[in-house]
Design an enzyme around this catalytic site. Sequence first.
Site, short mmCIF file in Angstrom:
data_model
loop_
_atom_site.label_atom_id
_atom_site.label_comp_id
_atom_site.label_asym_id
_atom_site.label_seq_id
_atom_site.Cartn_x
_atom_site.Cartn_y
_atom_site.Cartn_z
N HIS A 1 3.99 7.30 3.67
CA HIS A 1 4.55 6.23 3.59
C HIS A 1 4.35 5.32 2.75
CE1 HIS A 1 2.17 4.35 6.77
NE2 HIS A 1 2.27 2.90 6.28
N HIS B 1 0.66 -0.96 0.28
CA HIS B 1 -0.20 0.25 0.04
C HIS B 1 0.97 1.40 -0.38
CE1 HIS B 1 0.15 -1.01 4.69
NE2 HIS B 1 0.56 0.79 4.74
N GLU C 1 7.75 1.16 4.91
CA GLU C 1 6.96 0.26 6.02
C GLU C 1 7.25 -1.34 5.31
OE1 GLU C 1 2.73 0.53 6.98
OE2 GLU C 1 3.24 -1.20 8.12
#
Length: 134
Positions: free
Chosen positions: A79, A7, A130
């Site tokens: 992020h 994502h 991440e």
Amino acid sequence: MLGRLNHVAIAVRDIAAASAVYRDTLGAQVSEPQRLPEHGVTVVFVVLPNTKIELLEPLGEGSPIAKFLEKSPDGGMHHVCYEVDDIIVARDKLKAGGARVLGDGNPKIGAHGKPVLFLHPKDFCGTLVELEQV
Ligand code: CO
């Protein structure tokens, strides 16, 4: 080491307004808001054919998103999340190469119920990264 783009997360001030932009203006499939107090965010998932967008609104005191929105009042990309097969193997390899892992360096359970880690943006082209074990 890296797998799929899981994502892209976008910090927003008003998650209802942001959801409406993705649902009504852009015609995307948008989830109901989920409150995640342990992460200091309310999250909405926008499901796209090849990945997801996470809309993040600050929740509670000391939210990691609040500081970001002070610097970027209109919101913005917060992020990117890449998938890895084994988060401990990935972490140890990155640390051995000098990359900085945020927090205490141990994976936490993220918004999708899977172990995640965050990497210092200064080590990755100015972007908070991440990693999520899938
Ligand atoms: Co994320």
